[in-house]
Design a protein around this motif. Sequence first.
Motif, short mmCIF file in Angstrom:
data_model
loop_
_atom_site.label_atom_id
_atom_site.label_comp_id
_atom_site.label_asym_id
_atom_site.label_seq_id
_atom_site.Cartn_x
_atom_site.Cartn_y
_atom_site.Cartn_z
N LYS A 9 0.70 -1.15 -0.16
CA LYS A 9 0.04 -0.03 0.11
C LYS A 9 0.84 1.15 0.21
O LYS A 9 2.25 1.29 0.08
N TYR A 49 -11.94 -2.69 -3.16
CA TYR A 49 -12.69 -2.91 -1.72
C TYR A 49 -14.18 -2.71 -1.81
O TYR A 49 -14.84 -2.55 -0.69
N HIS A 52 -16.34 -3.58 1.27
CA HIS A 52 -16.67 -2.95 2.20
C HIS A 52 -17.18 -1.45 2.11
O HIS A 52 -17.25 -0.56 2.66
N ARG A 55 -19.11 0.38 4.66
CA ARG A 55 -18.58 0.60 6.06
C ARG A 55 -18.24 1.96 5.85
O ARG A 55 -17.94 2.80 5.05
N PHE A 57 -15.52 3.49 7.04
CA PHE A 57 -14.29 3.84 6.50
C PHE A 57 -14.03 3.62 5.09
O PHE A 57 -12.75 4.01 4.73
N LEU A 61 -10.60 4.80 3.09
CA LEU A 61 -9.71 3.73 2.51
C LEU A 61 -9.52 4.24 1.12
O LEU A 61 -8.36 3.62 0.88
N PHE A 64 -7.09 6.71 0.55
CA PHE A 64 -5.64 6.15 0.98
C PHE A 64 -5.13 5.50 -0.01
O PHE A 64 -3.91 5.87 -0.57
N ARG A 85 -1.20 -14.49 4.15
CA ARG A 85 -1.87 -13.89 5.16
C ARG A 85 -1.05 -13.80 6.49
O ARG A 85 -1.32 -13.21 7.34
N ARG A 102 3.27 -6.74 9.23
CA ARG A 102 2.57 -5.72 9.96
C ARG A 102 2.92 -5.50 11.52
O ARG A 102 3.23 -4.71 12.12
N VAL A 109 -4.36 0.73 11.99
CA VAL A 109 -5.24 -0.39 11.10
C VAL A 109 -5.44 0.66 9.81
O VAL A 109 -5.24 -0.28 8.42
N GLY A 110 -5.35 1.69 9.73
CA GLY A 110 -5.58 2.48 8.41
C GLY A 110 -4.46 2.37 7.67
O GLY A 110 -4.61 2.53 6.43
N ASN A 112 -1.82 -0.04 7.20
CA ASN A 112 -1.39 -1.40 7.67
C ASN A 112 -0.38 -2.10 6.55
O ASN A 112 -0.39 -3.25 6.46
N ILE A 114 0.07 -3.45 3.69
CA ILE A 114 0.07 -4.58 2.64
C ILE A 114 -1.27 -5.00 2.58
O ILE A 114 -1.98 -5.31 3.64
N HIS A 115 -1.59 -5.43 1.58
CA HIS A 115 -2.89 -6.29 1.23
C HIS A 115 -2.22 -7.53 0.66
O HIS A 115 -1.53 -7.69 -0.02
P1 ABT Z 1 -6.60 -5.74 3.59
O1 ABT Z 1 -5.54 -7.01 3.01
O2 ABT Z 1 -6.37 -4.43 3.16
O3 ABT Z 1 -8.01 -6.27 2.88
O4 ABT Z 1 -6.81 -5.88 4.94
P2 ABT Z 1 -7.51 -7.03 5.99
O5 ABT Z 1 -7.98 -8.15 4.86
O6 ABT Z 1 -6.44 -7.67 6.78
O7 ABT Z 1 -8.57 -6.43 6.76
P3 ABT Z 1 -10.03 -5.79 6.26
B1 ABT Z 1 -11.04 -6.14 7.44
O8 ABT Z 1 -10.29 -6.44 4.71
O9 ABT Z 1 -9.71 -4.39 6.06
C1 ABT Z 1 -9.61 -3.71 4.87
C2 ABT Z 1 -8.98 -2.39 4.73
O10 ABT Z 1 -10.00 -1.37 5.71
C3 ABT Z 1 -9.18 -0.99 6.84
N1 ABT Z 1 -9.90 -0.82 7.70
C4 ABT Z 1 -10.62 -1.86 8.47
C5 ABT Z 1 -10.08 0.44 8.48
O11 ABT Z 1 -9.39 1.26 8.11
N2 ABT Z 1 -11.04 0.44 9.47
C6 ABT Z 1 -11.46 -0.74 10.15
O12 ABT Z 1 -12.40 -0.54 11.14
C7 ABT Z 1 -11.46 -1.92 9.43
C8 ABT Z 1 -12.14 -3.21 9.87
C9 ABT Z 1 -8.01 -1.79 6.85
C10 ABT Z 1 -7.51 -2.45 5.57
N3 ABT Z 1 -6.76 -1.56 4.89
N4 ABT Z 1 -6.10 -0.83 4.92
N5 ABT Z 1 -5.17 0.12 4.74
#
Ligand code: ABT
Length: 149
Positions: A9, A49, A52, A55, A57, A61, A64, A85, A102, A109-110, A112, A114-115
């Motif tokens: 990311k 995404y 999500h 959601r 966020f 997201l 970002f 993973r 990580r 969390v915002g 983090n 790598i995906h």
């Molecule tokens: P990704 O690999 O980016 O999909 O992350 P991961 O699968 O570990 O986590 P999920 B739940 O899929 O989150 C996706 C992206 O959303 C962000 N996020 C998530 C928030 O910013 N706030 C939150 O409350 C949650 C649940 C984290 C992940 N990406 N970034 N950056």
Amino acid sequence: MERTFIMIKPDGVQRGLVGEIIGRFEAKGFTLVGLKSLSVSRELAEEHYDVHKERPFFGGLVDFICSSPVVAMVWEGDGVVASARKLIGATNPLSAEPGTIRGDFGVSVGLNLIHGSDAIETAQKEINLWFSEKELLSWEPTVNAWLYE
Ligand code: ABT
Ligand code: MG
């Protein structure tokens, strides 16, 4: 052979962690079959995404992911989806184990770093979304003879 989609990311690229992160997948023994750096369009980020989209966020997201370049990759190997993973670690870097990407480098969390695809089916969808057929290699490194019995 199983494949997964991995994206470093914007925070990972900005912090100069591209080499470190790629090195971990190489050292583990997975095979790199696709690699590119790109600026992500809103359309691509929103599609990626999509799960999500309701959601709170979601907007942040997408902002970002589009904010600066990312490195997109496809890695191949036995059990690579679940193993990647594990190499990446928990979504919240503060609870991710040391030794994971990580856990070693992240604090929020915002941001983090790598995906990684969360299931084999998701991986297939994400690889098709991010890469064209001709951007992907089909090859087997000779070192694999020392990795798989
Ligand atoms: P990704 O690999 O980016 O999909 O992350 P991961 O699968 O570990 O986590 P999920 B739940 O899929 O989150 C996706 C992206 O959303 C962000 N996020 C998530 C928030 O910013 N706030 C939150 O409350 C949650 C649940 C984290 C992940 N990406 N970034 N950056
Ligand atoms: Mg996810």
